[in-house]
Design an enzyme around this catalytic site. Structure first.
Site, PDB file in Angstrom:
ATOM      1  N   ASN A  91       8.186  -5.481  -1.507  1.00  0.00           N
ATOM      2  CA  ASN A  91       7.974  -4.527  -0.394  1.00  0.00           C
ATOM      3  C   ASN A  91       6.467  -4.524  -0.203  1.00  0.00           C
ATOM      4  OD1 ASN A  91       8.105  -2.436   0.993  1.00  0.00           O
ATOM      5  ND2 ASN A  91       9.101  -1.016  -0.424  1.00  0.00           N
ATOM      6  N   TYR A 105      11.376   8.510   1.145  1.00  0.00           N
ATOM      7  CA  TYR A 105      11.362   7.390   0.092  1.00  0.00           C
ATOM      8  C   TYR A 105      11.935   7.753  -1.098  1.00  0.00           C
ATOM      9  CZ  TYR A 105       8.034   5.413   3.419  1.00  0.00           C
ATOM     10  OH  TYR A 105       7.320   4.882   4.637  1.00  0.00           O
ATOM     11  N   ARG A 148       5.239  10.838  -2.420  1.00  0.00           N
ATOM     12  CA  ARG A 148       4.989  10.632  -0.832  1.00  0.00           C
ATOM     13  C   ARG A 148       6.313  10.689   0.008  1.00  0.00           C
ATOM     14  NH1 ARG A 148       4.765   4.269   1.052  1.00  0.00           N
ATOM     15  NH2 ARG A 148       4.045   4.870   3.328  1.00  0.00           N
ATOM     16  N   ALA A 203       3.551  -0.890   4.439  1.00  0.00           N
ATOM     17  CA  ALA A 203       2.878  -0.976   6.019  1.00  0.00           C
ATOM     18  C   ALA A 203       2.619  -2.528   6.493  1.00  0.00           C
ATOM     19  CB  ALA A 203       1.800  -0.018   6.110  1.00  0.00           C
ATOM     20  N   HIS A 260      12.829  -2.716   1.347  1.00  0.00           N
ATOM     21  CA  HIS A 260      12.456  -1.496   1.889  1.00  0.00           C
ATOM     22  C   HIS A 260      13.374  -0.219   1.285  1.00  0.00           C
ATOM     23  CE1 HIS A 260       9.872  -3.487   4.519  1.00  0.00           C
ATOM     24  NE2 HIS A 260      10.902  -4.462   4.830  1.00  0.00           N
ATOM     25  N   PRO A 318       0.866  -1.205  -0.047  1.00  0.00           N
ATOM     26  CA  PRO A 318      -0.014   0.030   0.008  1.00  0.00           C
ATOM     27  C   PRO A 318       0.839   1.326  -0.021  1.00  0.00           C
ATOM     28  CG  PRO A 318       0.016  -1.160   2.142  1.00  0.00           C
ATOM     29  CD  PRO A 318       0.594  -2.152   1.336  1.00  0.00           C
ATOM     30  N   ASN A 319       0.334   2.297  -0.894  1.00  0.00           N
ATOM     31  CA  ASN A 319       0.843   3.629  -0.873  1.00  0.00           C
ATOM     32  C   ASN A 319       2.171   3.664  -1.716  1.00  0.00           C
ATOM     33  OD1 ASN A 319      -1.402   4.822   0.933  1.00  0.00           O
ATOM     34  ND2 ASN A 319      -0.257   3.679   2.674  1.00  0.00           N
ATOM     35  N   ARG A 322      13.857   4.104  12.006  1.00  0.00           N
ATOM     36  CA  ARG A 322      12.703   4.811  11.961  1.00  0.00           C
ATOM     37  C   ARG A 322      11.787   4.752  13.542  1.00  0.00           C
ATOM     38  NH1 ARG A 322       9.548   4.526   6.672  1.00  0.00           N
ATOM     39  NH2 ARG A 322       8.559   6.344   7.719  1.00  0.00           N
ATOM     40  N   GLU A 371      12.934  -9.561   0.772  1.00  0.00           N
ATOM     41  CA  GLU A 371      12.287  -8.351   1.391  1.00  0.00           C
ATOM     42  C   GLU A 371      13.057  -7.156   1.022  1.00  0.00           C
ATOM     43  OE1 GLU A 371      11.324  -8.946   5.418  1.00  0.00           O
ATOM     44  OE2 GLU A 371      10.712  -6.840   5.808  1.00  0.00           O
TER      45      GLU A 371
END
Ligand code: DQA
Length: 142
Positions: free
Chosen positions: A75, A24, A19, A78, A101, A11-12, A108, A99
């Site tokens: 990825n 990012y 964003r 969330a 990111h 998502p997003n 973070r 995986e």
């Protein structure tokens, strides 16, 4: 050997580029998809690059990877921090799972430090921006 690589985005990530660019980066998801396709083509591999804001779509696509993909790059965005359903789907796969990111989730907020997905991942790349996807492809070279 020719590989079929499935690359899934949560998502997003469709909003990449605008964003929180300070977190990012400025690459768009379309730009990342094109860079992955070009890199994979050089290796003689094919890439199926997808994004969804829906957890169920990602679960279904992971299930469909059985027998149709030789490796998965994901990825989960969330859902990384919340989704036992995505973890369970990944645990059924017997192909390499990387995986990725864009941001360094460990640097973070505390709630981003835990990944359900990592338990099913062959390897994890975080904090290297869009380059992380290309590093994931390189990691799949035999
Ligand atoms: C992310 C990190 C997640 O914590 C976040 O929810 C995302 C993107 C990353 O690529 O850095 O949406 O997976």
């Amino acid at each position: 050997m020719s590989k079929r690589v499935l690359i899934l985005n949560g998502p997003n990530l469709n909003l990449l580029g605008t964003r929180q660019p300070e977190v990012y980066g400025r690459d768009t998801l379309d730009g990342i998809a094109k860079a992955c396709a070009a890199d994979a083509a050089k290796r003689g591999w094919s890439v199926d690059f997808r994004q969804s804001n829906m957890e169920g779509d990602l679960v279904t696509w992971i299930q469909q990877a059985r027998g149709t993909a030789d490796a998965l790059i994901i990825n989960p965005a969330a859902f990384t921090h919340t989704s036992v359903a995505i973890l369970d789907a990944l645990l059924v796969l017997d192909i390499p799972v990387i995986e990725v990111h864009l941001s360094n989730i460990h640097k973070r907020e505390e709630f981003r430090h835990h990944s359900f997905v990592s338990r099913a991942a062959t390897g994890v790349i975080a904090g290297l921006g869009a380059k992380g996807y290309l590093l994931a492809l390189a990691a799949l070279e035999d």
